[in-house]
Enzyme design. Structure first.
Site, PDB file in Angstrom:
ATOM      1  N   GLY A 182      33.980  45.734  46.500  1.00 25.33           N
ATOM      2  CA  GLY A 182      34.565  44.438  46.851  1.00 25.33           C
ATOM      3  C   GLY A 182      36.072  44.489  46.788  1.00 25.33           C
ATOM      4  O   GLY A 182      36.749  43.500  46.491  1.00 25.33           O
ATOM      5  N   ALA A 183      36.615  45.684  47.103  1.00 24.83           N
ATOM      6  CA  ALA A 183      38.044  45.937  46.876  1.00 24.83           C
ATOM      7  C   ALA A 183      38.946  45.083  47.761  1.00 24.83           C
ATOM      8  O   ALA A 183      40.118  44.875  47.430  1.00 24.83           O
ATOM      9  CB  ALA A 183      38.335  47.418  47.100  1.00 24.83           C
TER      10      ALA A 183
ATOM     11  N   GLN B 168      39.300  38.765  46.845  1.00 23.60           N
ATOM     12  CA  GLN B 168      40.467  38.210  46.131  1.00 23.60           C
ATOM     13  C   GLN B 168      40.628  38.799  44.727  1.00 23.60           C
ATOM     14  O   GLN B 168      41.748  39.038  44.282  1.00 23.60           O
ATOM     15  CB  GLN B 168      40.471  36.684  46.132  1.00 23.60           C
ATOM     16  CG  GLN B 168      39.207  36.013  45.644  1.00 23.60           C
ATOM     17  CD  GLN B 168      39.476  34.592  45.150  1.00 23.60           C
ATOM     18  OE1 GLN B 168      40.597  34.103  45.228  1.00 23.60           O
ATOM     19  NE2 GLN B 168      38.447  33.929  44.632  1.00 23.60           N
TER      20      GLN B 168
ATOM     21  N   ARG C 100      27.284  32.692  47.505  1.00 23.55           N
ATOM     22  CA  ARG C 100      26.201  31.748  47.797  1.00 23.55           C
ATOM     23  C   ARG C 100      26.472  31.079  49.138  1.00 23.55           C
ATOM     24  O   ARG C 100      27.571  30.594  49.387  1.00 23.55           O
ATOM     25  CB  ARG C 100      26.140  30.698  46.682  1.00 23.55           C
ATOM     26  CG  ARG C 100      24.873  29.889  46.719  1.00 23.55           C
ATOM     27  CD  ARG C 100      24.735  29.142  45.412  1.00 23.55           C
ATOM     28  NE  ARG C 100      23.494  28.432  45.335  1.00 23.55           N
ATOM     29  CZ  ARG C 100      22.983  27.994  44.210  1.00 23.55           C
ATOM     30  NH1 ARG C 100      23.601  28.203  43.082  1.00 23.55           N
ATOM     31  NH2 ARG C 100      21.856  27.333  44.191  1.00 23.55           N
TER      32      ARG C 100
ATOM     33  N   ASP D 226      35.607  34.578  30.109  1.00 22.11           N
ATOM     34  CA  ASP D 226      35.194  33.407  29.327  1.00 22.11           C
ATOM     35  C   ASP D 226      35.849  33.445  27.948  1.00 22.11           C
ATOM     36  O   ASP D 226      36.284  32.426  27.425  1.00 22.11           O
ATOM     37  CB  ASP D 226      33.664  33.401  29.195  1.00 22.11           C
ATOM     38  CG  ASP D 226      33.013  33.502  30.560  1.00 22.11           C
ATOM     39  OD1 ASP D 226      33.155  32.560  31.346  1.00 22.11           O
ATOM     40  OD2 ASP D 226      32.385  34.544  30.865  1.00 22.11           O
TER      41      ASP D 226
ATOM     42  N   HIS E  60      27.106  34.915  31.569  1.00 17.33           N
ATOM     43  CA  HIS E  60      28.340  34.427  32.203  1.00 17.33           C
ATOM     44  C   HIS E  60      27.923  33.321  33.179  1.00 17.33           C
ATOM     45  O   HIS E  60      27.760  33.536  34.372  1.00 17.33           O
ATOM     46  CB  HIS E  60      29.053  35.560  32.951  1.00 17.33           C
ATOM     47  CG  HIS E  60      30.134  35.045  33.859  1.00 17.33           C
ATOM     48  ND1 HIS E  60      31.291  34.469  33.385  1.00 17.33           N
ATOM     49  CD2 HIS E  60      30.217  34.974  35.209  1.00 17.33           C
ATOM     50  CE1 HIS E  60      32.032  34.078  34.405  1.00 17.33           C
ATOM     51  NE2 HIS E  60      31.399  34.378  35.529  1.00 17.33           N
TER      52      HIS E  60
HETATM   53  P1  NAX Z   1      35.529  37.556  47.516  1.00 19.24           P
HETATM   54  O1  NAX Z   1      34.510  36.893  48.375  1.00 19.24           O
HETATM   55  O2  NAX Z   1      36.956  37.216  47.675  1.00 19.24           O
HETATM   56  O3  NAX Z   1      35.405  39.120  47.664  1.00 19.24           O
HETATM   57  C1  NAX Z   1      34.204  39.793  47.580  1.00 19.24           C
HETATM   58  C2  NAX Z   1      34.366  41.076  48.354  1.00 19.24           C
HETATM   59  O4  NAX Z   1      33.198  41.843  48.121  1.00 19.24           O
HETATM   60  C3  NAX Z   1      34.475  40.863  49.856  1.00 19.24           C
HETATM   61  O5  NAX Z   1      35.594  41.567  50.339  1.00 19.24           O
HETATM   62  C4  NAX Z   1      33.168  41.426  50.390  1.00 19.24           C
HETATM   63  O6  NAX Z   1      33.342  42.021  51.669  1.00 19.24           O
HETATM   64  C5  NAX Z   1      32.830  42.445  49.341  1.00 19.24           C
HETATM   65  N1  NAX Z   1      31.408  42.786  49.260  1.00 19.24           N
HETATM   66  C6  NAX Z   1      30.343  41.982  49.385  1.00 19.24           C
HETATM   67  N2  NAX Z   1      29.209  42.684  49.259  1.00 19.24           N
HETATM   68  C7  NAX Z   1      29.576  43.963  49.005  1.00 19.24           C
HETATM   69  C8  NAX Z   1      28.866  45.163  48.799  1.00 19.24           C
HETATM   70  N3  NAX Z   1      27.535  45.184  48.827  1.00 19.24           N
HETATM   71  N4  NAX Z   1      29.552  46.302  48.595  1.00 19.24           N
HETATM   72  C9  NAX Z   1      30.905  46.304  48.589  1.00 19.24           C
HETATM   73  N5  NAX Z   1      31.640  45.181  48.801  1.00 19.24           N
HETATM   74  C10 NAX Z   1      30.990  44.035  48.997  1.00 19.24           C
HETATM   75  O7  NAX Z   1      35.036  37.290  46.016  1.00 19.24           O
HETATM   76  P2  NAX Z   1      35.854  37.409  44.677  1.00 19.24           P
HETATM   77  O8  NAX Z   1      36.546  36.133  44.403  1.00 19.24           O
HETATM   78  O9  NAX Z   1      36.655  38.649  44.691  1.00 19.24           O
HETATM   79  O10 NAX Z   1      34.671  37.490  43.602  1.00 19.24           O
HETATM   80  C11 NAX Z   1      33.825  38.611  43.527  1.00 19.24           C
HETATM   81  C12 NAX Z   1      32.682  38.341  42.574  1.00 19.24           C
HETATM   82  O11 NAX Z   1      33.159  38.094  41.252  1.00 19.24           O
HETATM   83  C13 NAX Z   1      31.843  37.125  42.933  1.00 19.24           C
HETATM   84  O12 NAX Z   1      30.468  37.441  42.779  1.00 19.24           O
HETATM   85  C14 NAX Z   1      32.252  36.107  41.886  1.00 19.24           C
HETATM   86  O13 NAX Z   1      31.239  35.137  41.668  1.00 19.24           O
HETATM   87  C15 NAX Z   1      32.451  36.997  40.701  1.00 19.24           C
HETATM   88  N6  NAX Z   1      33.227  36.458  39.577  1.00 19.24           N
HETATM   89  C16 NAX Z   1      32.869  36.871  38.342  1.00 19.24           C
HETATM   90  C17 NAX Z   1      33.561  36.493  37.216  1.00 19.24           C
HETATM   91  C18 NAX Z   1      33.169  36.979  35.870  1.00 19.24           C
HETATM   92  O14 NAX Z   1      33.804  36.543  34.899  1.00 19.24           O
HETATM   93  N7  NAX Z   1      32.164  37.842  35.696  1.00 19.24           N
HETATM   94  C19 NAX Z   1      34.704  35.531  37.327  1.00 19.24           C
HETATM   95  C20 NAX Z   1      35.290  35.465  38.675  1.00 19.24           C
HETATM   96  C21 NAX Z   1      34.312  35.526  39.818  1.00 19.24           C
HETATM   97  O15 NAX Z   1      33.762  34.272  39.996  1.00 19.24           O
END
Ligand code: NAX
Length: 420
Positions: free
Chosen positions: A58-59, A62, A139, A206, A234
């Site tokens: 997911g590099a 954001q 989602r 958190d 989480h």
């Molecule tokens: P974004 O939607 O900005 O970025 C996600 C990226 O992952 C996209 O570029 C997408 O193309 C890529 N992606 C999707 N499926 C993939 C796969 N199978 N292999 C490789 N890349 C893939 O999301 P972002 O804000 O960066 O958040 C990423 C994840 O972190 C989300 O699931 C979000 O819910 C989770 N979070 C977790 C947190 C925690 O404390 N554990 C807090 C922040 C965030 O909510």
């Protein structure tokens, strides 16, 4: 792979020659060696350290964007530690990823030896020492939570397999993508050649949020707050616990003296902080999430005097079993973590810990089809009690219901007992 042009070639060449150059210098003494007669003291520590490889999924998202520059500048693994980045994106994500890779190149980070971008998991995780699994399916409209769980669990099952096949021995994996705890369980269960201890689910954000709120309430610097614990998932059921927290070395409860707030508004504010950020920013937490991921890995790798909450395999301590990735306090002496065990748990805390455990059990059961049949997550006691009670009451419908979410071996035994 993004060619980092001349810089990449030069870095690769210098990496290849580095050990022999260092050993020549060491053998020859402080005044000999490097071109131009440089002394040994002029050789930076970073030039002697073998690089560590960091894979990030997911590099181009954001969080990825906020994360990569900081890894490249040495904030995660140390200011002397060269790194190689292996960035994994979906096929659709490759174009924005290309831009991010250009920016990494433009940052001219002295510690960054190479950057590779790919959507092939085995290539991306190949020889990785650290893998940050950030990418996940967001989602979509009309999607039930169970659909989201299954869709993401399928992604993490594939990633677990690829990590197991290709990552460096003893590598560490941090799962950030949601639902982080259950994704960690699925990835670990699908990684037969790795230990569960290698997989961590991130609850550090958190913890940081909770520490910030406690510091604000007490009117102290956040650095003076420690031992705040995040228990469980989480998610909105997590339990931010200050029973053992300290402020400047004094019990937080003696400093704040407001139990109503500590068990009321404080808890729900931490639980809902993510939603509050989304409402204000129009997007979910990114820079703070990246910061928390950096803090998590840095503290495990380089060590920290503070406890850190991490979602790790529940090992039965605090009565939590069932093969869940449940967040508990951990000590970080350096290079690994150990669970902090044996803390006293009061009645209120126990009920909060049980509630978040129940949610994780339900999540685990929703993705059981993605766990290999050999994976025995263990069985929570309350489920066995429910089965026994139904059995004692000779109630077939209840027996079937109670056995439904148990591992296959239980279901087979119940089926054969009922038919005999
Ligand atoms: P974004 O939607 O900005 O970025 C996600 C990226 O992952 C996209 O570029 C997408 O193309 C890529 N992606 C999707 N499926 C993939 C796969 N199978 N292999 C490789 N890349 C893939 O999301 P972002 O804000 O960066 O958040 C990423 C994840 O972190 C989300 O699931 C979000 O819910 C989770 N979070 C977790 C947190 C925690 O404390 N554990 C807090 C922040 C965030 O909510």
């Amino acid at each position: 792979m993004l060619a980092r042009s001349a810089a990449a070639v030069a870095a690769a060449a210098s990496a290849a020659t580095r050990p022999s150059m260092a050993s020549t210098l060491l053998r020859a003494g402080p005044t000999a060696g490097a071109p131009g007669g440089r002394s040994l003291a002029a050789v930076a520590k970073k030039d002697l350290m073998p690089p560590l490889t960091v894979a990030v999924t997911g590099a181009a998202g954001q969080i990825g964007y906020a994360l990569l520059m900081r890894i490249a500048s040495g904030e995660m693994l140390g200011k002397d530690q060269p790194v190689r980045l292996q960035l994994i994106e979906t096929k659709q994500g490759m174009s924005p990823l290309k831009g991010v890779m250009m920016e990494l190149e433009d940052g001219a980070f002295p510690l960054l030896e190479s950057v590779k971008g790919t959507s092939d998991l085995e290539e991306g995780f190949g020889d990785a020492n650290f893998s940050l699994l950030v990418g996940a399916m967001p989602r979509k409209q009309g999607m039930e939570r169970s659909d989201l769980l299954s869709a993401n669990a399928a992604i993490f099952a594939d990633q677990g397999k690829a990590l197991s096949a290709t990552a460096a021995p003893g590598s560490r994996v941090l799962i950030v993508g949601n639902p982080a705890n259950t994704n960690a369980l699925v990835a670990a269960a699908n990684a037969p050649d790795m230990l569960p201890e290698q997989f961590m689910a991130m609850t550090r954000l958190d913890q940081s949020r909770a520490e910030g709120m406690i510091a604000g309430k007490a009117g102290v610097d956040v650095k003076d707050v420690d031992r705040v614990i995040i228990w469980g998932n989480h998610s909105a059921t997590q339990y931010p616990d200050v029973s053992h927290a300290r402020i400047g070395g004094r019990w937080a409860k003696d400093v704040i003296k407001d139990d109503k707030w500590l068990t009321g508004d404080f808890v729900s504010k931490v639980q809902k902080r993510g939603a509050e950020v989304i409402a204000a920013r129009g997007a979910s937490s990114a820079a703070s999430a990246a910061s928390a991921a950096i803090d998590n890995i840095r503290d495990v790798h380089l060590g920290s005097k503070k406890w850190q909450s991490i979602g790790v395999l529940s090992d039965g301590s605090y009565g939590i079993g069932g093969g869940l990735w449940y967040s508990v306090p951990c000590a970080c002496p350096g290079l690994h973590y150990t669970r902090v065990k044996g803390l006293p748990v009061d009645e209120y805390s126990a009920s909060m810990m049980n509630a978040t455990e129940a949610e994780l059990v339900a999540e685990r059961d929703a993705v059981r089809h993605l766990l290999p049949s050999s994976y025995d997550a263990g069985v929570p006691l309350q489920k066995l009690v429910a089965l026994k009670e139904a059995w004692d009451a000779n109630d077939k419908a209840r027996i079937q219901e109670a056995s439904k979410s148990l591992p296959a071996r239980f279901q087979a035994a119940v089926k054969s007992a009922l038919s005999s």
